[in-house]
Design an enzyme around this catalytic site. Structure first.
Site, short mmCIF file in Angstrom:
data_model
loop_
_atom_site.label_atom_id
_atom_site.label_comp_id
_atom_site.label_asym_id
_atom_site.label_seq_id
_atom_site.Cartn_x
_atom_site.Cartn_y
_atom_site.Cartn_z
N ASP A 119 5.01 -28.26 -169.79
CA ASP A 119 4.86 -29.10 -168.60
C ASP A 119 3.41 -29.02 -168.10
O ASP A 119 2.70 -28.05 -168.37
CB ASP A 119 5.79 -28.61 -167.48
CG ASP A 119 7.25 -28.75 -167.85
OD1 ASP A 119 7.56 -29.57 -168.73
OD2 ASP A 119 8.07 -28.01 -167.27
N1 URA Z 1 10.50 -24.84 -169.98
C1 URA Z 1 10.06 -25.51 -168.90
O1 URA Z 1 10.80 -25.69 -167.94
N2 URA Z 1 8.79 -25.96 -168.90
C2 URA Z 1 7.92 -25.74 -169.92
O2 URA Z 1 6.77 -26.15 -169.85
C3 URA Z 1 8.38 -25.02 -171.04
C4 URA Z 1 9.68 -24.59 -171.04
#
Ligand code: URA
Length: 253
Positions: A119
């Site tokens: 993310d």
């Molecule tokens: N899980 C999440 O919620 N975000 C990420 O970036 C990676 C794994």
């Protein structure tokens, strides 16, 4: 293979641009002692067996390493999207030099591709490669590649509540809009607000959704390890480097 073909294969531009780089003296090649010599003859044959993967050359003074396939590790900072076409934040690909983004891959998308996505606000380890088999192996759910996340929790958890939370995460939780339960391979509380979670799947926002499903919230998320490889200490946030043969071995298991 000729030197301009090598430059082309490494993403330095069109064949014409690469021939020009050699002809106009922008390229230096290293001998076996790693001494750089100016190369001005584009037609001179470049003998790959003399210069295996890892052989160094310079373009406009910057050292580059010949790699038939590229494998890199990047330490992703927050505020960066993993998409090539980001919607709101800069793309992680802007942290890479142009040749890595432009490497020609016959029949495929140009340049290195990220192994999965993090993310925008997640930090830490991201792998990129132009080796299709490697990308498939690292991302295919069949291979259950473990990924370790360091999670800062909004609400501190201790005692029985902590044990219950860890047990639920490992037994499997049902996420919103997804009937299939997901579970952590391992979950450990390193402090009342520091959860270490190992996952073998990569569903959308999986850590955040799993933590929400046990009544807590992710304040910060960092990926610290993929397979047997920890994010190397020498790769600072925003930086990348080539993976070594030993590191690749750790990933291949
Ligand atoms: N899980 C999440 O919620 N975000 C990420 O970036 C990676 C794994």
């Amino acid at each position: 293979m000729r030197l301009d073909d090598i430059l082309f294969s490494q993403g330095f531009g069109t064949r014409r641009v690469c021939a020009g780089l050699v002809q106009h003296g922008h390229v230096e090649v290293a001998d076996s002692e790693n001494v750089f010599h100016l190369e001005t003859d584009a037609s001179s044959d470049w003998e790959p067996s003399l210069y295996p993967d890892g052989f160094n050359f310079k373009v406009d003074g910057r050292i580059w390493r010949y790699q038939s396939l590229a494998y890199v590790v990047l330490n992703k900072p927050a505020g960066i999207e993993c998409s090539q076409k980001p919607s709101a934040w800069p793309s992680v690909y802007t942290l890479l030099p142009a040749p890595l983004r432009q490497r020609p891959c016959p029949g495929k998308v140009q340049g290195v591709q990220a192994v999965g996505r993090l993310d925008q606000d997640t930090t830490g380890m991201l792998l990129l490669s132009d080796d299709g088999k490697f990308l498939h192996r690292m991302t295919s759910p069949k291979h259950h590649m473990p990924k370790v996340y360091q999670v800062s929790l909004k609400h501190a958890v201790v005692g029985d509540m902590a044990n219950a939370m860890l047990a639920r995460l490992c037994a499997g939780v049902v996420l919103e809009d997804d009937p299939q339960p997901v579970k952590a391979q391992a979950a450990e509380l390193l402090s009342p607000t520091h959860l270490q979670l190992t996952l073998t799947e990569g569903k959308f926002h999986q850590v955040k959704r799993m933590v929400a499903s046990v009544g807590n919230r992710v304040e910060a998320l960092h990926r610290s390890q993929i397979g047997g490889l920890k994010l190397p200490d020498d790769v600072l946030p925003g930086q990348w480097r080539w993976l070594t043969a030993q590191e690749l071995q750790l990933l291949r298991g």
